[in-house]
Each structure stands twice: as structure tokens, then as C-alpha cells.
Design a protein around this motif. Structure first.
Motif, PDB file in Angstrom:
ATOM      1  N   ARG A  43     -26.796  15.042  28.220  1.00 37.58           N
ATOM      2  CA  ARG A  43     -26.062  15.480  29.415  1.00 37.58           C
ATOM      3  C   ARG A  43     -24.708  14.785  29.493  1.00 37.58           C
ATOM      4  O   ARG A  43     -23.720  15.375  29.959  1.00 37.58           O
ATOM      5  CB  ARG A  43     -26.880  15.194  30.679  1.00 37.58           C
ATOM      6  CG  ARG A  43     -26.273  15.766  31.981  1.00 37.58           C
ATOM      7  CD  ARG A  43     -26.165  17.292  31.909  1.00 37.58           C
ATOM      8  NE  ARG A  43     -25.479  17.867  33.039  1.00 37.58           N
ATOM      9  CZ  ARG A  43     -26.070  18.477  34.071  1.00 37.58           C
ATOM     10  NH1 ARG A  43     -27.391  18.568  34.121  1.00 37.58           N
ATOM     11  NH2 ARG A  43     -25.366  19.000  35.038  1.00 37.58           N
ATOM     12  N   GLU A  90     -29.324  22.673  26.336  1.00 35.91           N
ATOM     13  CA  GLU A  90     -28.664  21.882  27.383  1.00 35.91           C
ATOM     14  C   GLU A  90     -27.151  21.950  27.239  1.00 35.91           C
ATOM     15  O   GLU A  90     -26.423  22.003  28.237  1.00 35.91           O
ATOM     16  CB  GLU A  90     -29.153  20.435  27.318  1.00 35.91           C
ATOM     17  CG  GLU A  90     -28.728  19.583  28.502  1.00 35.91           C
ATOM     18  CD  GLU A  90     -29.353  18.199  28.484  1.00 35.91           C
ATOM     19  OE1 GLU A  90     -28.909  17.347  29.289  1.00 35.91           O
ATOM     20  OE2 GLU A  90     -30.267  17.959  27.680  1.00 35.91           O
ATOM     21  N   MET A 207     -31.194  23.007  32.932  1.00 34.94           N
ATOM     22  CA  MET A 207     -30.542  21.955  32.151  1.00 34.94           C
ATOM     23  C   MET A 207     -31.509  20.831  31.801  1.00 34.94           C
ATOM     24  O   MET A 207     -31.138  19.859  31.143  1.00 34.94           O
ATOM     25  CB  MET A 207     -29.356  21.373  32.930  1.00 34.94           C
ATOM     26  CG  MET A 207     -28.194  22.325  33.091  1.00 34.94           C
ATOM     27  SD  MET A 207     -27.289  22.586  31.554  1.00 34.94           S
ATOM     28  CE  MET A 207     -26.349  21.060  31.461  1.00 34.94           C
ATOM     29  N   THR A 208     -32.758  20.956  32.238  1.00 31.19           N
ATOM     30  CA  THR A 208     -33.753  19.920  31.961  1.00 31.19           C
ATOM     31  C   THR A 208     -34.871  20.467  31.084  1.00 31.19           C
ATOM     32  O   THR A 208     -35.087  21.663  30.991  1.00 31.19           O
ATOM     33  CB  THR A 208     -34.366  19.368  33.263  1.00 31.19           C
ATOM     34  OG1 THR A 208     -34.983  20.445  33.991  1.00 31.19           O
ATOM     35  CG2 THR A 208     -33.313  18.716  34.135  1.00 31.19           C
ATOM     36  N   HIS A 212     -37.103  15.024  29.947  1.00 28.23           N
ATOM     37  CA  HIS A 212     -36.365  14.432  31.067  1.00 28.23           C
ATOM     38  C   HIS A 212     -37.313  13.974  32.174  1.00 28.23           C
ATOM     39  O   HIS A 212     -37.077  12.946  32.823  1.00 28.23           O
ATOM     40  CB  HIS A 212     -35.365  15.439  31.633  1.00 28.23           C
ATOM     41  CG  HIS A 212     -34.292  15.821  30.670  1.00 28.23           C
ATOM     42  ND1 HIS A 212     -33.993  17.124  30.354  1.00 28.23           N
ATOM     43  CD2 HIS A 212     -33.446  15.070  29.926  1.00 28.23           C
ATOM     44  CE1 HIS A 212     -33.004  17.165  29.486  1.00 28.23           C
ATOM     45  NE2 HIS A 212     -32.657  15.921  29.202  1.00 28.23           N
ATOM     46  N   THR A 284     -29.290  17.130  38.588  1.00 29.86           N
ATOM     47  CA  THR A 284     -29.250  17.550  37.188  1.00 29.86           C
ATOM     48  C   THR A 284     -29.004  19.050  37.075  1.00 29.86           C
ATOM     49  O   THR A 284     -29.153  19.624  35.988  1.00 29.86           O
ATOM     50  CB  THR A 284     -30.583  17.219  36.486  1.00 29.86           C
ATOM     51  OG1 THR A 284     -31.637  17.956  37.128  1.00 29.86           O
ATOM     52  CG2 THR A 284     -30.882  15.734  36.559  1.00 29.86           C
ATOM     53  N   THR A 286     -27.072  22.825  37.162  1.00 27.34           N
ATOM     54  CA  THR A 286     -25.995  23.310  36.312  1.00 27.34           C
ATOM     55  C   THR A 286     -24.627  23.149  36.946  1.00 27.34           C
ATOM     56  O   THR A 286     -23.640  22.918  36.257  1.00 27.34           O
ATOM     57  CB  THR A 286     -26.207  24.798  35.991  1.00 27.34           C
ATOM     58  OG1 THR A 286     -26.331  25.524  37.224  1.00 27.34           O
ATOM     59  CG2 THR A 286     -27.454  25.007  35.156  1.00 27.34           C
ATOM     60  N   SER A 303     -27.182  13.128  34.240  1.00 27.45           N
ATOM     61  CA  SER A 303     -28.398  13.239  33.443  1.00 27.45           C
ATOM     62  C   SER A 303     -29.615  12.921  34.298  1.00 27.45           C
ATOM     63  O   SER A 303     -29.518  12.272  35.350  1.00 27.45           O
ATOM     64  CB  SER A 303     -28.338  12.270  32.259  1.00 27.45           C
ATOM     65  OG  SER A 303     -28.405  10.923  32.722  1.00 27.45           O
TER      66      SER A 303
END
Length: 353
Positions: A43, A90, A207-208, A212, A284, A286, A303
Motif C-alpha cells: 500500500r 492492490e 484494496m485488502t 492484511h 484502507t 480505495t 495500509s
């Protein structure tokens, strides 16, 4: 493959004729070199792209006379060929926040083969369980198996020309990078915003991935009592949530008072749950457009690892404070960042056998 956005009329034309007129956009090459530094996450590399573009005068944060080298162009990323496909997503997901027309990441054949073998088993499981149209799924499986039998990768021409080239030496990325309220282009090093009081933290969105949430759990498990922040946890898929429950991470989230949401978009969607009015948030998700996560909320993008530390400390930590916490994850990173390879999970392989 690569896809491009299109209006409904153009999509209908493509469906009817099997072709779509396309003016091929120019490309911007982002080239990573060197080795990832301790505590630095993918990230952070996502956010390094706008940060380095700002430093090179290729991107501005101000809306008036805004400059954005990525807008309407293809973002091509090289130098991270070892990434798993889940990790590559990601980076490619964030190309939308750059206003790019599309994104490609040059990967090695091995992680792609690993990903396809996993997905073949998942698709076979879907057929057995009665999901979707079996014939359509079977054609996808056949295409994947054909590629595995003869792996071919698209690569840029050796003499390809680019509108711009952004070189990022990983040795120079020594601290986390965040995107500041409320603009995903406003990338800054953590040291520039450290100490900011944080009210709420959201760990979730496309995005995870499951790694994570394990990382967050391992950072949270030694915390005693209730967190000083309101922590939201929403894995992107039901499969992730089930695996995290089996591994005991949901118990860790509950122990510290985290609010676990139904798997999916949750806060990131902007029309489901909401953070408190005028709160300061680490997320976290977008994007951090004004009022998306909550009315008047100031949202930092970061992140999952930095988000978890912020939830524990109630503030954006200094780089030194963050790196101390990150050492916890260095001990067993291979276990933490495991992905759901369905061809290795008995609950799937036994059904499709």
C-alpha cells in the motif's frame, strides 16, 4: 488482459458487432527497482506513485489548473514481477484513483500459474455447488488449463516509448506513505502528518486481502482492554471471513472492541455504514473523497498495518513508532501473508475430487 471504461451505447455496439472502436491511449511507465525496506507495504508503494509524480511535477493536488499525467493514459508497472496476483490487484485497483484508463503489471509466470491453479479448483467447486452456468464456467476452466499448458505473457516492446517514466527505487521508500484528507492524490510521508489524533479506523475494501486482516490481528492481540478508537473490520469476501474466524482472528477483533461488518464494501461504498460526523479517520479504502465515509470526515488512506497501529495508539504514529510495531510482523510474515489457494484447502479439493 486489460479493460477500458465505456458508455452504455459503446458497450451495446460492442455486444452487437463483437468489435469496439478504440483510440489506444499513451502509457505512463512506473518502474520499481531495489528491495522493499523493513515495515514498508505494498500500500505504501501504491501511494509512492502519486508522491513521486508530485515530486517530478507530473501531478498536482490543487484542483485549479490541475495536472495529472495519469489521466486517460495506461499505467504500466514493472519491477515487481514476483508479486502474487492478490498483491498485484492492490496496485492495479488504485489506478482508478489516478484516473488512468487502465493498468498493467508485469508479473512472472509462476504467480500467475499459482493463481490460475487455485481458481480452477474454485470454479470446479462452484459447478459442484450449483453456482452460475456450468457451461460458461467450464469454458473458463478450459481457457485457464490451456494457458497453464502453454504459458504466454504479454510484454512491452523492448523499444516501446512512453509519455512519461517514473522511476522508484525501493531503497528510498523508508517510511509509510499516506494520502491525506480528502484527496487520494495528496500523498505524503508519514513523518509529515505524524501525531494527528485519530477517532476511527476502517480496515476493509477491495484494496485488502486476508493477509492484511491477519497482520492487523497479530498487532491487536497483545493489546489489553478497549481500543481508544472505533475500529471497523470488514473482510472483502465471505471466504476470507470464514477462514479468519477459523483461525481465531475474529476473537481478537472482538476482544479489543472492534466492530466487525458483513464481508463486502462496507464503509468504502459510502452508502452503507458511516463513520461519525467530522471525525478523523484512517482507512484502507480505495478513496477518501469528501463526505464519502462520513459527513465532514477527514480521511487518511493507509495500509492495513498502519491503520491497525493507529487504532492502537489513537494517532498517526511517528515512523519510528510504526516500525517498532512492524517488527512483530517480521517474525512470521510467511504465515501472516498466506493467501486462499483453493487447490490446497480440503474443504474445496474434497468436493471437486
Amino acid at each position: 488482459g486489460i479493460s477500458f471504461p465505456a458508455g452504455s451505447g459503446l458497450v451495446a455496439f460492442a455486444a452487437a458487432t463483437g468489435t469496439m472502436p478504440l483510440d489506444m491511449p499513451e502509457s505512463v511507465l512506473v518502474r520499481f527497482t531495489g528491495e522493499l525496506q523493513p515495515g514498508i507495504t505494498l500500500r505504501d508503494l501504491v501511494h509512492a506513485i502519486p508522491l513521486y509524480a508530485i515530486e517530478q511535477g507530473l501531478l498536482t493536488v490543487e484542483k485549479q489548473n490541475k495536472k495529472n499525467v495519469f489521466s486517460g493514459r495506461i499505467l504500466e508497472i514493472e519491477g515487481l514481477g514476483h508479486l502474487k496476483c492478490e498483491q498485484a490487484f492492490e496496485l492495479s485497483d488504485a489506478s482508478a484513483e489516478r484516473s488512468a484508463a487502465g493498468c498493467t503489471i508485469k508479473l512472472d509466470a509462476e504467480p500467475i500459474a499459482e493463481y490460475l491453479k487455485s481458481n480452477i479448483v474454485m470454479l470446479q467447486w462452484m459447478v459442484k455447488e450449483g453456482y452460475g452456468d456450468a457451461r460458461t464456467i467450464a469454458r473458463r476452466i478450459e481457457a485457464m488449463e490451456a494457458w497453464l499448458a502453454n504459458p504466454q505473457l504479454l510484454e512491452a516492446d523492448p523499444k516501446a516509448s512512453y509519455h512519461s517514466v517514473i522511476d522508484i527505487d525501493l531503497a528510498d521508500v523508508k517510511e509509510p506513505i499516506v494520502c491525506c484528507p480528502n484527496d487520494p492524490d495528496d500523498a505524503k510521508k508519514l513523518s509529515a502528518v505524524a501525531g494527528e489524533k485519530i477517532d476511527e479506523v476502517f480496515i476493509g475494501s477491495c484494496m485488502t486481502n486476508i493477509g492484511h486482516f491477519r497482520a492487523a490481528g497479530k498487532l491487536l492481540q497483545s493489546y489489553e482492554g478497549q481500543l481508544p478508537t472505533r475500529l471497523w473490520v470488514a473482510p472483502p469476501t465471505k471466504m476470507d471471513a470464514a477462514k479468519l474466524t477459523d483461525e481465531g482472528y475474529y476473537s481478537i477483533y472482538g476482544k479489543v472492541g472492534a466492530r466487525t461488518e458483513m464481508p463486502g464494501c462496507s464503509l468504502c461504498m459510502g452508502n452503507q455504514a458511516r463513520v461519525g460526523d467530522e471525525t478523523t479517520v484512517v482507512s484502507t479504502s480505495t478513496r477518501n473523497f469528501p463526505n464519502r465515509l462520513g459527513k465532514g470526515a477527514n480521511v487518511y488512506l493507509a495500509s492495513a498495518e498502519l491503520a491497525a497501529v493507529s487504532a492502537i495508539t489513537g494517532k498517526l504514529p511517528t515512523p519510528a513508532e510504526y516500525l517498532e510495531y512492524a517488527k512483530v510482523l517480521d517474525k512470521d510474515s510467511a504465515d501472516t501473508y498466506r493467501y486462499l489457494n483453493f487447490n490446497e484447502l480440503p474443504e474445496y479439493t474434497e468436493i471437486v475430487a
